[in-house]
Design a protein around this motif. Structure first.
Motif, PDB file in Angstrom:
ATOM      1  N   SER A   1      74.907 -26.496-105.821  1.00 46.60           N
ATOM      2  CA  SER A   1      76.278 -26.648-105.458  1.00 46.60           C
ATOM      3  C   SER A   1      76.593 -27.124-104.113  1.00 46.60           C
ATOM      4  N   TRP A   2      75.433 -27.254-103.296  1.00 46.01           N
ATOM      5  CA  TRP A   2      75.620 -27.620-101.887  1.00 46.01           C
ATOM      6  C   TRP A   2      74.696 -28.833-101.558  1.00 46.01           C
TER       7      TRP A   2
ATOM      8  N   ARG B   1      79.566 -18.012-108.590  1.00 51.51           N
ATOM      9  CA  ARG B   1      80.536 -18.978-108.765  1.00 51.51           C
ATOM     10  C   ARG B   1      81.713 -18.623-109.544  1.00 51.51           C
TER      11      ARG B   1
ATOM     12  N   SER C   1      75.618 -30.163 -96.418  1.00 49.72           N
ATOM     13  CA  SER C   1      76.607 -29.186 -96.168  1.00 49.72           C
ATOM     14  C   SER C   1      76.851 -29.258 -94.741  1.00 49.72           C
TER      15      SER C   1
ATOM     16  N   GLU D   1      74.820 -39.315-105.017  1.00 48.88           N
ATOM     17  CA  GLU D   1      75.490 -38.226-105.195  1.00 48.88           C
ATOM     18  C   GLU D   1      75.089 -37.194-104.349  1.00 48.88           C
TER      19      GLU D   1
ATOM     20  N   SER E   1      84.030 -33.089-102.429  1.00 48.24           N
ATOM     21  CA  SER E   1      84.685 -31.885-103.182  1.00 48.24           C
ATOM     22  C   SER E   1      85.986 -31.904-102.717  1.00 48.24           C
ATOM     23  N   PRO E   2      87.021 -31.445-103.529  1.00 43.08           N
ATOM     24  CA  PRO E   2      88.493 -30.861-103.242  1.00 43.08           C
ATOM     25  C   PRO E   2      88.431 -29.963-102.161  1.00 43.08           C
ATOM     26  N   SER E   3      87.479 -28.913-102.348  1.00 43.76           N
ATOM     27  CA  SER E   3      87.455 -27.722-101.597  1.00 43.76           C
ATOM     28  C   SER E   3      86.826 -27.888-100.159  1.00 43.76           C
ATOM     29  N   GLU E   4      86.436 -29.317 -99.982  1.00 46.38           N
ATOM     30  CA  GLU E   4      85.731 -29.207 -98.516  1.00 46.38           C
ATOM     31  C   GLU E   4      86.720 -29.762 -97.508  1.00 46.38           C
TER      32      GLU E   4
ATOM     33  N   GLY F   1      78.351 -36.056-102.997  1.00 43.27           N
ATOM     34  CA  GLY F   1      78.865 -35.342-103.906  1.00 43.27           C
ATOM     35  C   GLY F   1      79.688 -34.118-103.120  1.00 43.27           C
ATOM     36  N   VAL F   2      78.711 -33.254-102.313  1.00 45.73           N
ATOM     37  CA  VAL F   2      79.416 -32.022-101.937  1.00 45.73           C
ATOM     38  C   VAL F   2      80.559 -32.313-100.798  1.00 45.73           C
TER      39      VAL F   2
ATOM     40  N   ASP G   1      82.741 -40.603 -98.501  1.00 41.95           N
ATOM     41  CA  ASP G   1      81.971 -39.407 -98.919  1.00 41.95           C
ATOM     42  C   ASP G   1      80.538 -39.684 -98.420  1.00 41.95           C
TER      43      ASP G   1
END
Length: 451
Positions: free
Chosen positions: A450-451, A37, A226, A108, A116-119, A112-113, A176
């Motif tokens: 994390s996923w 990470r 995911s 969540e 995420s701003p990266s998704e 939640g995943v 989400d």
């Protein structure tokens, strides 16, 4: 054969468990920082992208009850239900399994995943011009892009996946939680797609034997949260359509061949790594051309599906995104990022351990059983599909473009590898399923993945 399968399965399982133990133990014992990470302040748990976190939630009781019920009834249901009813039950049980594991983290766990701003969702919500998105896509992959670089998952994939989420936003499912539920509903179709493929290729008994392991897979921990689950389902249904085309022959199967090409062509637009599914496609065509349908009933599918798939790729290119131009840019960004700090000396085999945790350690036993059955014509379908999965995984690993995070990245390969569990001796079945269920429950309740 049963004794040789038992020995081979035992060797495969022990090798897999040793691999997992080594992947978890070696970094802390030798002081290796393997960079699972970016932010490691909370701790890490190589080879998974996460850290230790003991938890329980509203999904815990449901997940445990479903696991116990499955140990009691899964095999009898899989062997006795009429086929269509079995597919419905497999889908329903798979969906409950996915949701119960995700809900250990509450809602969540589903939302939640993807939030995420990266998704993908954040970018998808901002898209009001798909043509503009495609035209600027490649230019915004590099970290130093003048117009600003894409978030990690957008930059790391072709635009097919973000366009999927753009569609969800446009139809009112772009929240989400709503998007997470859509992904989960799609992910639950994975097992029925693989089961149908095996049956169409002439091995219904093995499709039924594989059903409990496909439905109650530890991969559910990652499938429900995911976007890679959508890719896995797209790949599975594309492959299923190839098998249906082979069975139908040129006269009746060509619509299936076209649909297969469209799905697999769009799959290439979802991930730079998933052209590897072509290995699986060739395996299915070989199986379809070498069984009772006759050779002409298989290979004719290849040009039809290939033209259909190429059409998808060219439509994207006409719109402004050329896959062959984007991939070299993506490679540069990949090595400009965290991947360059992740040691290949660990991740080349650590990836395989992450795969074993996500798919469940019983897949090692399944590989052993498939090896023991390699000369058995009745098991040829499963043996060939497992071999194709192993080739795809080996090529993905050798590319060094998947250092870490493969517990989700390799989700499209895992169900085909899991098919080997259908070849396990009878005395392995219930203990093997218990091992898979325990793996899922332990990973979900002891780790933040994390996923």
């Amino acid at each position: 054969m049963n004794s040789s399968a038992h020995r081979a399965a035992l060797v495969g399982l022990l090798a897999t468990l040793i691999l997992v133990i080594a992947a978890v133990a070696v970094p802390p014992l030798l002081g290796w920082q393997v960079w699972t990470r970016v932010h490691i302040e909370d701790g890490t748990f190589p080879p998974l992208h996460g850290f230790p976190e003991v938890k329980a939630g509203i999904g815990t009781v449901l997940a445990v009850l479903l696991a116990l019920a499955s140990l009691r009834w899964a095999d009898s249901v899989a062997s006795e239900l009429p086929w269509r009813r079995l597919l419905v039950v497999a889908y329903a049980v798979g969906l409950v399994w996915l949701l119960s594991l995700a809900l250990v983290d509450g809602t969540e766990g589903i939302s939640g995943v993807l939030g995420s701003p990266s998704e993908y969702l954040g970018t998808a919500r901002a898209v009001d011009d798909v043509g503009g998105l495609l035209r600027e896509y490649v230019a915004r992959i590099p970290y130093d892009a003048p117009a600003g670089n894409w978030p990690v998952h957008i930059a790391g994939h072709p635009p097919g996946m973000v366009l999927f989420f753009v569609l969800l936003v446009k139809v009112g499912l772009g929240g989400d939680l709503a998007a997470g539920l859509v992904v989960t509903v799609i992910a639950a179709t994975l097992a029925p797609a693989v089961m149908t493929t095996v049956r169409v290729l002439g091995s219904e008994a093995r499709a039924r034997a594989a059903a409990p392991y496909l439905v109650l897979t530890p991969s559910a921990v990652f499938l429900a949260v995911s976007a890679d689950a959508v890719m896995a389902a797209t790949a599975a249904w594309g492959i299923c359509c190839l098998a249906l085309a082979c069975r139908g022959g040129p006269r009746h199967g060509w619509p299936w061949a076209v649909v297969a090409g469209l799905l697999l062509g769009y799959l290439v637009m979802m991930s730079y790594g998933l052209p590897l599914v072509g290995v699986l496609a060739l395996a299915v065509l070989w199986l379809g051309s070498s069984r009772r349908w006759g050779r002409a009933r298989g290979w004719w599918v290849l040009p039809v599906a290939a033209v259909s798939a190429l059409g998808v790729v060219l439509v994207f290119a006409t719109g402004g995104f050329a896959w062959w131009e984007a991939y070299p840019v993506l490679v540069d960004r990949y090595w400009d990022g965290l991947a360059s700090r992740r040691p290949g000396a660990y991740w080349t085999w650590g990836n395989l351990a992450a795969l074993a945790i996500s798919a469940g350690p019983l897949v090692g036993a399944g590989i052993g059983a498939a090896w023991a059955s390699r000369r058995d014509l009745e098991d040829r379908v499963v043996v060939v599909l497992v071999a194709a999965a192993l080739i795809m995984i080996a090529l993905a690993d050798a590319s060094q473009m998947s250092r870490a995070e493969v517990e989700r990245i390799w989700l499209p390969f895992m169900p085909w590898l899991t098919l080997g569990c259908a070849l396990l001796p009878e005395r392995w079945r219930r203990p093997g399923l218990a091992l898979q269920l325990a793996t899922a429950l332990l990973v979900e309740h002891l780790l933040h993945t994390s996923w």
